[in-house]
Design a protein around this motif. Structure first.
Motif, PDB file in Angstrom:
ATOM      1  N   GLY A   1      55.893 -30.684  43.710  1.00  0.00           N
ATOM      2  CA  GLY A   1      56.467 -30.512  42.387  1.00  0.00           C
ATOM      3  C   GLY A   1      56.988 -31.852  41.895  1.00  0.00           C
ATOM      4  O   GLY A   1      57.412 -32.703  42.679  1.00  0.00           O
ATOM      5  N   THR A   2      56.952 -32.056  40.598  1.00  0.00           N
ATOM      6  CA  THR A   2      57.363 -33.353  40.054  1.00  0.00           C
ATOM      7  C   THR A   2      58.876 -33.517  40.043  1.00  0.00           C
ATOM      8  O   THR A   2      59.403 -34.616  40.224  1.00  0.00           O
ATOM      9  N   THR A   3      59.587 -32.442  39.798  1.00  0.00           N
ATOM     10  CA  THR A   3      61.052 -32.433  39.773  1.00  0.00           C
ATOM     11  C   THR A   3      61.526 -31.160  40.453  1.00  0.00           C
ATOM     12  O   THR A   3      60.732 -30.255  40.747  1.00  0.00           O
ATOM     13  N   ALA A   4      62.835 -31.062  40.651  1.00  0.00           N
ATOM     14  CA  ALA A   4      63.387 -29.864  41.283  1.00  0.00           C
ATOM     15  C   ALA A   4      63.032 -28.611  40.488  1.00  0.00           C
ATOM     16  O   ALA A   4      62.794 -27.539  41.059  1.00  0.00           O
ATOM     17  N   ALA A   5      62.981 -28.743  39.161  1.00  0.00           N
ATOM     18  CA  ALA A   5      62.737 -27.581  38.311  1.00  0.00           C
ATOM     19  C   ALA A   5      61.324 -27.037  38.425  1.00  0.00           C
ATOM     20  O   ALA A   5      61.081 -25.871  38.092  1.00  0.00           O
ATOM     21  N   THR A   6      60.364 -27.855  38.878  1.00  0.00           N
ATOM     22  CA  THR A   6      58.969 -27.394  38.911  1.00  0.00           C
ATOM     23  C   THR A   6      58.530 -26.887  40.275  1.00  0.00           C
ATOM     24  O   THR A   6      57.427 -26.349  40.403  1.00  0.00           O
ATOM     25  N   ILE A   7      59.341 -27.039  41.303  1.00  0.00           N
ATOM     26  CA  ILE A   7      58.908 -26.703  42.665  1.00  0.00           C
ATOM     27  C   ILE A   7      58.500 -25.242  42.781  1.00  0.00           C
ATOM     28  O   ILE A   7      57.448 -24.908  43.343  1.00  0.00           O
ATOM     29  N   ARG A   8      59.318 -24.341  42.244  1.00  0.00           N
ATOM     30  CA  ARG A   8      59.045 -22.908  42.418  1.00  0.00           C
ATOM     31  C   ARG A   8      57.761 -22.470  41.721  1.00  0.00           C
ATOM     32  O   ARG A   8      57.132 -21.478  42.116  1.00  0.00           O
ATOM     33  N   GLY A   9      57.354 -23.178  40.684  1.00  0.00           N
ATOM     34  CA  GLY A   9      56.171 -22.771  39.948  1.00  0.00           C
ATOM     35  C   GLY A   9      54.874 -23.313  40.495  1.00  0.00           C
ATOM     36  O   GLY A   9      53.801 -22.942  40.024  1.00  0.00           O
ATOM     37  N   MET A  10      54.956 -24.195  41.502  1.00  0.00           N
ATOM     38  CA  MET A  10      53.737 -24.816  42.002  1.00  0.00           C
ATOM     39  C   MET A  10      52.822 -23.779  42.649  1.00  0.00           C
ATOM     40  O   MET A  10      53.263 -22.860  43.319  1.00  0.00           O
ATOM     41  N   HIS A  11      51.535 -23.976  42.470  1.00  0.00           N
ATOM     42  CA  HIS A  11      50.558 -23.019  42.979  1.00  0.00           C
ATOM     43  C   HIS A  11      50.336 -23.179  44.484  1.00  0.00           C
ATOM     44  O   HIS A  11      50.644 -24.224  45.066  1.00  0.00           O
ATOM     45  N   THR A  12      49.752 -22.155  45.088  1.00  0.00           N
ATOM     46  CA  THR A  12      49.640 -22.110  46.547  1.00  0.00           C
ATOM     47  C   THR A  12      48.210 -21.950  47.043  1.00  0.00           C
ATOM     48  O   THR A  12      47.977 -21.605  48.199  1.00  0.00           O
ATOM     49  N   ASP A  13      47.238 -22.205  46.183  1.00  0.00           N
ATOM     50  CA  ASP A  13      45.844 -22.137  46.626  1.00  0.00           C
ATOM     51  C   ASP A  13      45.450 -23.440  47.327  1.00  0.00           C
ATOM     52  O   ASP A  13      46.068 -24.478  47.066  1.00  0.00           O
ATOM     53  N   PRO A  14      44.465 -23.444  48.205  1.00  0.00           N
ATOM     54  CA  PRO A  14      43.604 -22.317  48.558  1.00  0.00           C
ATOM     55  C   PRO A  14      44.204 -21.375  49.599  1.00  0.00           C
ATOM     56  O   PRO A  14      43.569 -20.404  49.969  1.00  0.00           O
ATOM     57  N   GLY A  15      45.415 -21.649  50.084  1.00  0.00           N
ATOM     58  CA  GLY A  15      46.114 -20.696  50.916  1.00  0.00           C
ATOM     59  C   GLY A  15      45.814 -20.770  52.398  1.00  0.00           C
ATOM     60  O   GLY A  15      45.016 -21.591  52.859  1.00  0.00           O
ATOM     61  N   PRO A  16      46.463 -19.884  53.187  1.00  0.00           N
ATOM     62  CA  PRO A  16      46.389 -19.979  54.644  1.00  0.00           C
ATOM     63  C   PRO A  16      45.056 -19.568  55.242  1.00  0.00           C
ATOM     64  O   PRO A  16      44.815 -19.776  56.426  1.00  0.00           O
ATOM     65  N   TYR A  17      44.161 -18.986  54.424  1.00  0.00           N
ATOM     66  CA  TYR A  17      42.877 -18.536  54.959  1.00  0.00           C
ATOM     67  C   TYR A  17      41.742 -19.535  54.708  1.00  0.00           C
ATOM     68  O   TYR A  17      40.606 -19.285  55.097  1.00  0.00           O
ATOM     69  N   TRP A  18      42.031 -20.633  54.041  1.00  0.00           N
ATOM     70  CA  TRP A  18      41.031 -21.699  53.927  1.00  0.00           C
ATOM     71  C   TRP A  18      40.911 -22.357  55.297  1.00  0.00           C
ATOM     72  O   TRP A  18      41.913 -22.763  55.893  1.00  0.00           O
ATOM     73  N   ASP A  19      39.695 -22.484  55.792  1.00  0.00           N
ATOM     74  CA  ASP A  19      39.470 -22.973  57.153  1.00  0.00           C
ATOM     75  C   ASP A  19      39.355 -24.503  57.139  1.00  0.00           C
ATOM     76  O   ASP A  19      38.269 -25.071  57.089  1.00  0.00           O
ATOM     77  N   TRP A  20      40.498 -25.170  57.217  1.00  0.00           N
ATOM     78  CA  TRP A  20      40.531 -26.633  57.143  1.00  0.00           C
ATOM     79  C   TRP A  20      39.832 -27.282  58.333  1.00  0.00           C
ATOM     80  O   TRP A  20      39.201 -28.342  58.188  1.00  0.00           O
ATOM     81  N   ALA A  21      39.926 -26.687  59.504  1.00  0.00           N
ATOM     82  CA  ALA A  21      39.269 -27.277  60.677  1.00  0.00           C
ATOM     83  C   ALA A  21      37.758 -27.281  60.495  1.00  0.00           C
ATOM     84  O   ALA A  21      37.083 -28.289  60.738  1.00  0.00           O
ATOM     85  N   HIS A  22      37.205 -26.169  60.074  1.00  0.00           N
ATOM     86  CA  HIS A  22      35.762 -26.099  59.838  1.00  0.00           C
ATOM     87  C   HIS A  22      35.362 -27.045  58.707  1.00  0.00           C
ATOM     88  O   HIS A  22      34.344 -27.744  58.788  1.00  0.00           O
ATOM     89  N   TYR A  23      36.157 -27.083  57.661  1.00  0.00           N
ATOM     90  CA  TYR A  23      35.864 -27.929  56.505  1.00  0.00           C
ATOM     91  C   TYR A  23      35.807 -29.406  56.908  1.00  0.00           C
ATOM     92  O   TYR A  23      34.879 -30.131  56.539  1.00  0.00           O
ATOM     93  N   PHE A  24      36.780 -29.854  57.691  1.00  0.00           N
ATOM     94  CA  PHE A  24      36.781 -31.259  58.096  1.00  0.00           C
ATOM     95  C   PHE A  24      35.703 -31.558  59.138  1.00  0.00           C
ATOM     96  O   PHE A  24      35.236 -32.694  59.226  1.00  0.00           O
TER      97      PHE A  24
END
Length: 677
Positions: free
Chosen positions: A427-450
């Motif tokens: 987030g850019t400031t304290a006020a924007t942290i809660r609105g930040m998006h959370t994709d691609p999320g915990p099911y994106w397979d980063w190990a396979h991707y890398f």
């Protein structure tokens, strides 16, 4: 990604100060938000396609369990070469059934049979939550929520499960939930495709090129060719892996297979020449669908900014997103001048790519203007029939090829401080942290991707290296998440790239807190979109202690523990550079953007506040160093790019892995040293 307050999709990265003029961005008439076709799955890298299988008759059954026998039986029943059936399934799902859970595009089982009728439309990714995708306080933008109408009629490519039911006589429920039935359905579709082309049910795998190319239902000859070529590459090299359900499946290498590519013409698909504006490698299918650059309203414009990168600014990041909507809807939205933008969209069914914004220009996608100005955004089609399910192998492979190309072109390191998820953009400031998006999320397979990127996460040091790289085994690591379908209710078990962080070494210890997400001090949760107590595959952290099967790391200014047993480790040892507070400093501020000091701004460019986030880097703590960068700000608030300016200061920043998201500290506030002893 949908979810809680901070779960709501992408970041609202646009600061909210500066000129009071606001742009209301309508989420352009989103049409059918239905999933797209028969993709190709990715599970974890438990095994790779370059691993040769044990000896067996070239197209006969290999030793294996129930699923291996199901492939052999279906191949015999429908007259499909076993290697073809296994090869298509590998590119669809890497042979995983995913417990009957649908993919992000509504496909089921090892053969990814699509049943998108059950999919419920969600707001498009950049229309959710409070995140401002542009992320510049000097020119804030508001993306309005919109209801995406449910499609009245789904194309055939999104209803392959019903076609398989007609061909096999099996129920839709069985085809969705039972792997053996699902494999039979896929074999029936391949055989039907071969017959439609007027071709015999040949025993030679090379005679099935046309049916394989047609399987994902693509409408472009290049995309169909890339898909089929990938299948035949797997057949030539062979594959062997154990699925998430514990099934061992083997495809014996057939290096002599010679596919008849002439069959592609029989599909009658258009084959347009590649647009010269496309910036992509030759081994992917990519078309040019431009995002508009137009004026509208009261001296407003959209949906991106013209630039001259990398001459004007270095490109440091590639940001991975998912669309939270179908390909068709996403393509319509990016062509709306009042919406937002990104450089590329990737289709789930076959890995086809569309480029929208030239790489020299600045798209509005990450919710952080500093990151937008120095990044390239990739949106991966993901229509979540069951939120946060699996992504297709076709899309993983196309994405990896594109990212390799971009990384080489712009000299971007292949690591998790440069290849970011939208969920790791700060987030850019304290006020924007809660609105930040959370994709691609915990099911994106980063190990396979890398691994596909050619940069697998490996141990680089001994136990005294001082760092760890998070790397659970994706298939077998299945922490409980909640809120996929119903708030507070457990999600279906599924492999995950993320580990959960506790305040002490024990599963019963509370999760660590994130005061940026929850300023009131409330606890972090197991919510699928709650990143407050989460570390993800590929991220590196400094070791803060060890006790039994538990490892502690420095995280958001506190010690955080995760389960890391020696018999089944969830991280590997690493070493590198870390930052610590300079001598005599008890704490140093942490920032969400690396903006210049006030003295650097020329006349006519308003000074942008360098506002610290609500976290502190405390004495005695250390955090991995990602990159060194001068303070920099792109002033771009006018349609005419002649008025744009890049402001550079003397202040130098270090980017660090501070929590689940990266952050910045001033170089003057910290010392840099090697990790470990």
């Amino acid at each position: 990604m949908p979810g809680s307050a901070q779960d709501s999709a992408h970041d609202s990265n646009r600061p909210a100060s500066g000129p009071s003029r606001r742009t209301t961005v309508r989420a352009a008439g989103a049409a059918a938000s239905a999933a797209i076709l028969l993709p190709i799955v990715s599970a974890a890298p438990a095994a790779r396609a370059d691993q040769s299988a044990p000896d067996a008759a070239p197209d006969g059954p290999a030793r294996g369990g129930e699923l291996q026998r199901a492939f052999a039986a279906a191949a015999t029943e429908y007259g499909v070469p076993l290697s073809v059936l296994l090869g298509v399934a590998y590119l669809q799902s890497r042979w995983d059934g995913h417990g009957g859970a649908p993919s992000v595009t509504g496909g089921y089982g090892p053969m990814h049979l699509t049943d998108a009728q059950t999919a419920l439309s969600r707001a498009p990714h950049h229309s959710e939550g409070t995140e401002d995708p542009r992320g510049d306080l000097a020119r804030p933008l508001r993306v309005s929520r919109t209801a995406v109408p449910e499609p009245r009629q789904l194309p055939a490519r999104l209803r392959t499960l019903s076609r398989a039911a007609q061909l096999t006589g099996l129920s839709a429920e069985a085809l969705r939930a039972d792997a053996t039935a699902n494999v039979r359905g896929g074999a029936a579709l391949l055989a039907a495709g071969q017959k439609r082309l007027g071709l015999p049910l040949s025993e030679d795998p090379g005679d099935w090129y046309g049916a394989v190319a047609a399987y994902p239902g693509t409408d472009d000859a290049t995309a169909a060719r890339v898909f089929a070529d990938d299948v035949y590459e797997v057949i030539r090299e062979g594959a062997a892996r154990t699925t998430g359900e514990g099934e061992r499946v083997v495809l014996r290498a057939r290096p002599d297979v010679s596919p008849d590519r002439r069959q592609l013409r029989a599909l009658g698909l258009p084959s347009p020449a590649r647009d010269p504006r496309v910036e992509a490698p030759e081994n992917v299918s990519c078309e040019w669908i431009p995002a508009p650059y137009e004026q509208f309203g009261d001296n407003d414009y959209g949906n991106h900014d013209l630039g001259n990168r990398p001459q004007s600014q270095r490109i440091d990041y590639i940001v991975i997103h998912d669309t939270e909507g179908s390909w068709d809807t996403t393509i319509k939205l990016v062509q709306d001048p009042t919406y937002v933008s990104w450089q590329y969209t990737l289709r789930s069914a076959d890995g086809h790519i569309a480029q929208h914004v030239p790489l020299k220009d600045v798209a509005w996608h990450a919710g952080n203007w500093y990151v937008n100005a120095k990044s390239i955004g990739l949106e991966h089609e993901g229509f979540l029939t069951a939120p946060d399910a699996w992504y297709t192998e076709a899309m993983y492979r196309a994405s990896a090829r594109l990212v390799r190309y971009l990384a080489r072109r712009f000299d971007i390191p292949l690591d998790r401080q440069h290849i970011l998820g939208h969920d790791t953009v700060p987030g850019t400031t304290a006020a924007t942290i809660r609105g930040m998006h959370t994709d691609p999320g915990p099911y994106w397979d980063w190990a396979h991707y890398f691994t596909l990127l050619g940069a697998p996460f490996r141990r680089t040091a001994g136990a005294s290296g001082g760092l760890v790289t998070i790397r659970p085994d994706y298939d077998t690591h299945q922490p409980v998440y909640t809120g996929c379908d119903t708030p507070g209710q457990p999600c279906a078990p599924h492999g995950s790239s993320a580990v959960r962080l506790h305040t002490a070494p024990g599963e019963d210890a509370p999760l660590v807190k994130d005061i940026g997400l929850r300023p009131d001090g409330a606890d972090s949760t197991t919510g699928v979109n709650d990143t407050g107590a989460r570390a993800t595959t590929g991220q590196q952290f400094a070791v803060a202690g060890r006790e039994g099967d538990w490892t502690a790391i420095w995280y958001l200014g506190q010690r955080a523990w995760f389960h890391n047993p020696g018999r089944r480790p969830t991280a590997v040892h690493a070493k590198g550079l870390v930052v610590t507070p300079r001598a005599g400093a008890g704490e140093v501020p942490v920032y969400g953007r690396a903006y210049p000091e006030p003295e650097a701004y020329p006349e006519g460019v308003p000074v942008q506040a360098v506002s610290p986030l609500p976290y502190k880097l405390l004495a005695g703590q250390s955090y991995p160093l990602g990159l060194r960068t001068p303070g920099e700000y792109l002033w771009a608030t006018t349609f005419d790019p002649a008025g744009h300016k890049v402001v550079r200061g003397k202040d130098v920043y270090y980017q660090i892995q501070f929590g689940h998201r990266v952050a910045f500290v001033r170089a003057a506030d910290v010392s840099v040293r090697r990790s470990g002893k």
